[in-house]
Structures are given as structure tokens and as C-alpha cells.
Design a protein around this motif. Sequence first.
Motif, PDB file in Angstrom:
ATOM      1  N   PHE A 134       3.895   8.025   9.254  1.00  0.00           N
ATOM      2  CA  PHE A 134       3.074   7.045   9.974  1.00  0.00           C
ATOM      3  C   PHE A 134       1.795   6.726   9.206  1.00  0.00           C
ATOM      4  N   LEU A 135       1.194   7.755   8.584  1.00  0.00           N
ATOM      5  CA  LEU A 135      -0.041   7.539   7.831  1.00  0.00           C
ATOM      6  C   LEU A 135       0.176   6.668   6.593  1.00  0.00           C
ATOM      7  N   LYS A 136       1.431   6.490   6.196  1.00  0.00           N
ATOM      8  CA  LYS A 136       1.743   5.611   5.064  1.00  0.00           C
ATOM      9  C   LYS A 136       1.825   4.144   5.499  1.00  0.00           C
ATOM     10  N   MET A 137       1.723   3.901   6.791  1.00  0.00           N
ATOM     11  CA  MET A 137       1.803   2.535   7.310  1.00  0.00           C
ATOM     12  C   MET A 137       0.404   1.917   7.383  1.00  0.00           C
ATOM     13  N   PRO A 138       0.252   0.665   6.949  1.00  0.00           N
ATOM     14  CA  PRO A 138      -1.046  -0.001   7.103  1.00  0.00           C
ATOM     15  C   PRO A 138      -1.583   0.053   8.529  1.00  0.00           C
ATOM     16  N   LEU A 139      -0.702  -0.038   9.517  1.00  0.00           N
ATOM     17  CA  LEU A 139      -1.140  -0.058  10.912  1.00  0.00           C
ATOM     18  C   LEU A 139      -1.951   1.181  11.274  1.00  0.00           C
ATOM     19  N   ALA A 140      -1.589   2.339  10.724  1.00  0.00           N
ATOM     20  CA  ALA A 140      -2.296   3.582  11.040  1.00  0.00           C
ATOM     21  C   ALA A 140      -3.735   3.552  10.562  1.00  0.00           C
ATOM     22  N   HIS A 141      -4.033   2.694   9.621  1.00  0.00           N
ATOM     23  CA  HIS A 141      -5.384   2.525   9.105  1.00  0.00           C
ATOM     24  C   HIS A 141      -6.080   1.339   9.790  1.00  0.00           C
ATOM     25  N   GLU A 142      -5.329   0.259   9.997  1.00  0.00           N
ATOM     26  CA  GLU A 142      -5.924  -0.984  10.503  1.00  0.00           C
ATOM     27  C   GLU A 142      -6.472  -0.847  11.920  1.00  0.00           C
ATOM     28  N   ILE A 143      -5.814  -0.043  12.764  1.00  0.00           N
ATOM     29  CA  ILE A 143      -6.281   0.114  14.145  1.00  0.00           C
ATOM     30  C   ILE A 143      -7.702   0.684  14.177  1.00  0.00           C
ATOM     31  N   TRP A 144      -7.961   1.686  13.330  1.00  0.00           N
ATOM     32  CA  TRP A 144      -9.322   2.252  13.277  1.00  0.00           C
ATOM     33  C   TRP A 144     -10.250   1.324  12.503  1.00  0.00           C
ATOM     34  N   MET A 145      -9.765   0.730  11.425  1.00  0.00           N
ATOM     35  CA  MET A 145     -10.578  -0.206  10.638  1.00  0.00           C
ATOM     36  C   MET A 145     -11.210  -1.278  11.525  1.00  0.00           C
TER      37      MET A 145
ATOM     38  N   GLN B 115     -12.149  -1.208  14.484  1.00  0.00           N
ATOM     39  CA  GLN B 115     -13.136  -0.750  15.460  1.00  0.00           C
ATOM     40  C   GLN B 115     -14.402  -0.195  14.820  1.00  0.00           C
ATOM     41  N   GLY B 116     -14.418  -0.101  13.476  1.00  0.00           N
ATOM     42  CA  GLY B 116     -15.617   0.333  12.772  1.00  0.00           C
ATOM     43  C   GLY B 116     -15.567   1.787  12.372  1.00  0.00           C
ATOM     44  N   GLY B 117     -16.418   2.127  11.375  1.00  0.00           N
ATOM     45  CA  GLY B 117     -16.544   3.513  10.953  1.00  0.00           C
ATOM     46  C   GLY B 117     -15.375   4.053  10.170  1.00  0.00           C
ATOM     47  N   PHE B 118     -14.607   3.185   9.542  1.00  0.00           N
ATOM     48  CA  PHE B 118     -13.411   3.637   8.825  1.00  0.00           C
ATOM     49  C   PHE B 118     -13.213   2.793   7.580  1.00  0.00           C
ATOM     50  N   VAL B 119     -13.054   3.454   6.434  1.00  0.00           N
ATOM     51  CA  VAL B 119     -12.645   2.755   5.214  1.00  0.00           C
ATOM     52  C   VAL B 119     -11.515   3.550   4.570  1.00  0.00           C
ATOM     53  N   THR B 120     -10.704   2.864   3.806  1.00  0.00           N
ATOM     54  CA  THR B 120      -9.528   3.488   3.220  1.00  0.00           C
ATOM     55  C   THR B 120      -9.282   2.949   1.810  1.00  0.00           C
ATOM     56  N   PRO B 121      -8.745   3.787   0.915  1.00  0.00           N
ATOM     57  CA  PRO B 121      -8.364   3.316  -0.414  1.00  0.00           C
ATOM     58  C   PRO B 121      -6.969   2.699  -0.438  1.00  0.00           C
ATOM     59  N   PHE B 122      -6.296   2.629   0.703  1.00  0.00           N
ATOM     60  CA  PHE B 122      -4.943   2.088   0.812  1.00  0.00           C
ATOM     61  C   PHE B 122      -4.979   0.588   0.482  1.00  0.00           C
ATOM     62  N   LYS B 123      -4.336   0.204  -0.601  1.00  0.00           N
ATOM     63  CA  LYS B 123      -4.450  -1.162  -1.111  1.00  0.00           C
ATOM     64  C   LYS B 123      -3.686  -2.189  -0.281  1.00  0.00           C
ATOM     65  N   SER B 124      -2.706  -1.754   0.523  1.00  0.00           N
ATOM     66  CA  SER B 124      -1.863  -2.701   1.253  1.00  0.00           C
ATOM     67  C   SER B 124      -2.353  -3.030   2.655  1.00  0.00           C
ATOM     68  N   VAL B 125      -3.461  -2.426   3.092  1.00  0.00           N
ATOM     69  CA  VAL B 125      -3.972  -2.791   4.414  1.00  0.00           C
ATOM     70  C   VAL B 125      -4.492  -4.222   4.380  1.00  0.00           C
ATOM     71  N   ASN B 126      -4.508  -4.840   5.544  1.00  0.00           N
ATOM     72  CA  ASN B 126      -5.083  -6.181   5.655  1.00  0.00           C
ATOM     73  C   ASN B 126      -6.603  -6.053   5.696  1.00  0.00           C
ATOM     74  N   LYS B 127      -7.274  -6.486   4.636  1.00  0.00           N
ATOM     75  CA  LYS B 127      -8.731  -6.353   4.553  1.00  0.00           C
ATOM     76  C   LYS B 127      -9.434  -7.095   5.691  1.00  0.00           C
ATOM     77  N   GLU B 128      -8.750  -8.104   6.259  1.00  0.00           N
ATOM     78  CA  GLU B 128      -9.351  -8.855   7.369  1.00  0.00           C
ATOM     79  C   GLU B 128      -9.452  -8.017   8.642  1.00  0.00           C
ATOM     80  N   ALA B 129      -8.784  -6.863   8.657  1.00  0.00           N
ATOM     81  CA  ALA B 129      -8.858  -6.000   9.839  1.00  0.00           C
ATOM     82  C   ALA B 129     -10.167  -5.233   9.913  1.00  0.00           C
ATOM     83  N   TYR B 130     -10.917  -5.160   8.815  1.00  0.00           N
ATOM     84  CA  TYR B 130     -12.185  -4.431   8.843  1.00  0.00           C
ATOM     85  C   TYR B 130     -13.131  -5.035   9.870  1.00  0.00           C
ATOM     86  N   ALA B 131     -13.868  -4.159  10.547  1.00  0.00           N
ATOM     87  CA  ALA B 131     -14.744  -4.592  11.638  1.00  0.00           C
ATOM     88  C   ALA B 131     -15.976  -5.339  11.152  1.00  0.00           C
ATOM     89  N   SER B 132     -16.315  -5.216   9.859  1.00  0.00           N
ATOM     90  CA  SER B 132     -17.505  -5.887   9.336  1.00  0.00           C
ATOM     91  C   SER B 132     -17.330  -6.165   7.850  1.00  0.00           C
TER      92      SER B 132
END
Length: 451
Positions: A360-371, A373-390
Motif C-alpha cells: 500500500f505504501l508503494k501506491m501514490p494514494l497512500a502519500h496523497e491523502i496526507w499530502m 492535508q498538510g505536514g507531509f512531503v515525500t520523495p516518491f516521484k509518481s505522486v500527483n504534486k497537485e495534491a500538496y496542501a500548499s
Amino acid sequence: MNKMLLLGAAFATFALNAPAHAELKFKPGEDKRFNWANYEELKKVDLKGETLTIFGPWRGEDEGLIRTVLEYFQEATGAEIKYSSSENYEQQIVIDTQAGSPPNIAVLPQPGLIQDLASKGLLTPLGDDTAKWIKDNYGAGQSWVDLGTFKDKDGKPGFFAFPYKADVKSLVWYSPDNFKEAGYTVPKTQEELADLEKKIIADGGTPWCIGLGSGGATGWPATDWVEDLMLRTQPPEVYDKWVKNEIPFNDPAVVNAIDIFGKIATDDKMVDGGAKAVAATDFRDSPKGLFSVPPKCYLHKQASFIPTFFPQGTKVGQDADFFYFPPYASKPELGTPVLGAGTLAMITKDSKAARAFIEFLKMPLAHEIWMAQGGFVTPFKSVNKEAYASDALRKQGEILANASTFRFDGSDLMPGKIGAGAFWTGMIDLVGGKSAQDVATDIQKSWDAIK
């Protein structure tokens, strides 16, 4: 990471079970920022009747945020998730694993503690395939593989720890309005940064605000400076040898990095309040000079958490912004290194659900949900950068994704008597006037005295 725990309030141990049918934070399929194909894929994993126990460092607001992520795993797979933490989680995980009652998944921010668990045979290898996945999908991927690799009870290296949720330290904060008014531009190299310092002084200003005060932890902010400078003046292999005491603290490479910081921090023209104010100023108060009128300083080097201590109402991206602490143009072979910290997830009690959670942690979704809402950054290159809270978090994520090298906070990798002791006090001695050579030699003596 240990030093950051000093900032936190005390929380009692708690265990929180997610409800059987949680209300998901973002309804699947409705928000295009998220990779909902991951959720559909996750629903093919049948874990009904299984319980997944997770022990982690997140409490308070962060506990609520990780819960929102875990609810997607639970809702899709049917597993029951039990999450728990403790104020003294480092001690608690040792007690639980040695007592034979470990959680399925443990999440920790201390590589040294993880090595202790691995060397006692208390961790399950995640496998070469997962290590390769990290290498291929994370910015500075090999760095993260190396960070998650530890020696087992037979002394054999294995990939045990999956990096999830990172923190960026290689940042310099400034006021865009102050820069615009003075006609300054963001430096792209250390040479340009040195030129900017000279220009600020020539214009009658002061380049830096630096505060090393932190109660019993006074001195730690300077260790981040030295670590960042090591990564910009030496190959990462030298950094690795340094934090393992395979080269001494008073090696010329280390002394040079200490000296570069020392020449800034002990120069009355370079720091707000002069050299005498550096150790006396609390690190939480030190960035306030960026916002005074006229500004008391134009630059402040600190990790991603520091906006917490900016004046109330300060808007990051508008009133304050940051740039990547740049590399030396004269050392292009060192690329774009990043200093930081982060949490790593490992299997401490193997099960089908534990294995599925690592997937599950290999899925972008596992990162994007927290991204989102703030307070989360990741080196995962395949996440949607537009999901970041700021925009600020997005920029930090891009710094991680584009890094050539990532290294964990060096003082946290050293024995506690050094990284959270002699290194801290040595930095106070440095700003008090002791030479970099003498400071480094004193720290090495302390390391040599450890039996």
C-alpha cells in the motif's frame, strides 16, 4: 529527529481502533488530485477477518492525519487496523519486541534504533524487489535504499525499513518583500550566497539570524549547518564514514565544514546581535528578525518546521518563503544533496496484512491523502504534486524528488553521547570563540571515550 521530540508536548499512551466503516476524508473518485485507481486495486486485496496492528511515533494532530490514510486501507481491504503510540515510543517498541508481543508494523524515525532491532533478529526483510522499487521510484533512490538497509543478527545486510514521510532540513528562509525592496535575488550556488552576504553587509544590513538556544538541547541547530556543509564539500561516502566514526571528527574534511559555519556565526557583521547573541538566542525566536521593520536579518537557515514559530499571521509563500540551501558551483560532482529526516516502516510481526500494508505504501494514494492535508512531503516521484496542501510543501517535495543524494540528520545517526551531547556542546564552544580544530578534537575525544 530525536531533537525534534523535545518540542512536543507529553501525550499518554493510547490505542485507537479505526471503526469498521470509517467515513473517508475524500470520497473515492470525486477529487482528481488523487490516484483512485490505487483504491480500486486495493479493493482486490481481501483481508476480512485480519487485524493489522501498527505502532508509530504520530500523536496528537499527526495521529489524526495518519488515521485518515489508514482508513482507506481498512475500508478497501476489510482489515481491522489498531494503531497505537506512546510518548516514550522508542523504549516501548523495544519492550514490546523483546517481550514477544510486537505490532505487525512499527514506524520509527531513528535509524540507530532500527539497527538494534534488526541485529537482534526482530525485523522481517522486505526483500530486494522492494529495495529496487524504492531505488526506481524515489528521488535519490539509492540513498533511501541505503537508509533502509541494516545488518541482521548474522551481520548480513538486508532491506528492512520502508521510508514514508520525510522532513527537509536544507532550507534557507527569507522575506520576499525584503528581498524585492533591497533588489536581492535568490542565490543558486554557495558562491552566489557568499556574494549576497557581502552585498547585504555593504548595504548596511545583516545577512543571518542564528539562534542555538534550546534548553537542554542548546547547540543542535548548528549541527544541521555542519551536516549540510559536509554534504556540499565532500562526497556522501565521506559523510557516511564521519557519522560512523570511520573517519575522526577532527579529520580535515569535518574541520573544514565546522570552520565554514564558525566563520559565519562568529562574525559580528554576519549575524543579528553579533556573535555573542548566537548561543543566547532561542532557536524559536531567531527567525523573528526576518519580519522586523527594518529587517534585523535577511536569511535564516532552518528545517521545514520553523514556520510554526513565525509571528502569528505570517503566510508562507507570501510573507515568508524559502530556497534550497545551494551547492557549490565549484563542486558540480556533488550534485544537489539534501539533508533531512523521516520515518521508516518495518514489519515486526509478519502477516498477510503486514505485507499488504507495505505494498500500500508503494501506491501514490497512500502519500496523497496526507499530502492534501498538510505536514507531509515525500520523495516518491509518481505522486500527483497537485495534491500538496500548499505551494511551500510542493516545493519541498520537488526538492526531495530532484535530489541527487539524501542523507539523514547526522547527529541522529551518531551515539547519543555525541550526536545529542558532545556535538551540541562543541557548537556552543565554537561560537564562543574556540577554534574549529579544537572543537572537533574535543568531540572526537568524547567519542573515543565511549566503550
